[in-house]
Design a protein around this motif. Sequence first.
Motif, mmCIF file in Angstrom:
data_model
loop_
_atom_site.group_PDB
_atom_site.id
_atom_site.type_symbol
_atom_site.label_atom_id
_atom_site.label_comp_id
_atom_site.label_asym_id
_atom_site.label_seq_id
_atom_site.Cartn_x
_atom_site.Cartn_y
_atom_site.Cartn_z
ATOM 1 N N SER A 141 -1.069 2.089 5.274
ATOM 2 C CA SER A 141 -1.086 1.082 6.322
ATOM 3 C C SER A 141 0.339 0.843 6.801
ATOM 4 O O SER A 141 1.132 0.193 6.118
ATOM 5 C CB SER A 141 -1.694 -0.228 5.806
ATOM 6 N N LYS A 142 0.650 1.423 7.955
ATOM 7 C CA LYS A 142 1.924 1.178 8.632
ATOM 8 C C LYS A 142 3.146 1.658 7.847
ATOM 9 O O LYS A 142 4.249 1.186 8.093
ATOM 10 C CB LYS A 142 2.069 -0.309 8.958
ATOM 11 N N ASN A 170 -4.092 6.028 8.864
ATOM 12 C CA ASN A 170 -3.589 4.662 8.959
ATOM 13 C C ASN A 170 -4.754 3.687 8.894
ATOM 14 O O ASN A 170 -5.688 3.790 9.696
ATOM 15 C CB ASN A 170 -2.884 4.467 10.306
ATOM 16 N N ASN A 225 4.012 4.220 13.342
ATOM 17 C CA ASN A 225 4.746 4.705 12.168
ATOM 18 C C ASN A 225 4.711 6.223 12.041
ATOM 19 O O ASN A 225 5.378 6.790 11.182
ATOM 20 C CB ASN A 225 4.179 4.079 10.894
ATOM 21 N N ASN A 239 -6.153 6.991 12.862
ATOM 22 C CA ASN A 239 -6.019 5.534 12.786
ATOM 23 C C ASN A 239 -7.396 4.910 12.962
ATOM 24 O O ASN A 239 -8.400 5.610 13.038
ATOM 25 C CB ASN A 239 -5.036 5.025 13.842
ATOM 26 N N LEU A 262 7.411 -1.363 15.349
ATOM 27 C CA LEU A 262 7.329 -1.180 13.898
ATOM 28 C C LEU A 262 8.697 -1.422 13.284
ATOM 29 O O LEU A 262 9.692 -0.953 13.773
ATOM 30 C CB LEU A 262 6.851 0.237 13.582
#
Length: 240
Positions: free
Chosen positions: A52-53, A72, A79, A94, A240
């Motif tokens: 996650s990120k 993701n 990212n 994602n 980000l």
Amino acid sequence: MKPKVYIAKPIPLEVEEYIAQYCEYKIWDKKEAIPQDVLYDEIADVDGLMISKWKVSEEFLDHAPKLQILSNVAAGYENFDYELMKKRNVLGTNTPHVLDDSVADLALGLILMTARKLGRLNQYVKDGSWSRLDDEDFLGQDVHHATLGIIGMGNIGEKIAKRAALGFDMHVLYNNRSKRPDAEEKYGAVYAELDDLLRKADFVLVMLPLSSATEGLIGKREFDLMKPSSFFFNCSAEKL
């Protein structure tokens, strides 16, 4: 042989059970974020990774030489280093749109809380200050039939327009790179140039991703165009 997968954050049980049918997997099930050294150790021999990120850099991929797919657990993918992943033959995925309704709910909640002074009144009652003789200022401002200006009519913006128009009988103005005929037809949304939207809206809501094109979009000049009584909400996505 089943592919090896590492899941670097807690996930719903049904998702974990589904992955278990097809993959050999391990999972980081603690609430705190996984430490970098632990992650790097765990991904040394995996084929797939669920994160996650987490910033996907050359150093990151060097620690996962067998990685084929990276997922993701998030709507965004800022990212990802696309060129690097392409060079390493790593597929990135994602989970788009899963939070659209949640963010739309939040945006409407912020509008209601601010306009009707719910936070202030909640604390006022908790402090034992309640009185029938209080100033009418505590009543706040109506949301129903007011004008909402949405800057950035993407998927979330359209869901906000739906809630505003159908739930609160609000007049919806919007500004976007392109017009949204569906939103205009379904919710009566009206396209407006930015300055016109700012002048007319009782509530201004920014729903744009932060980029070089959108950074600094709203400044003193734009605030001066707004009504003295209007409210401004920035629900944009950060870098980000």
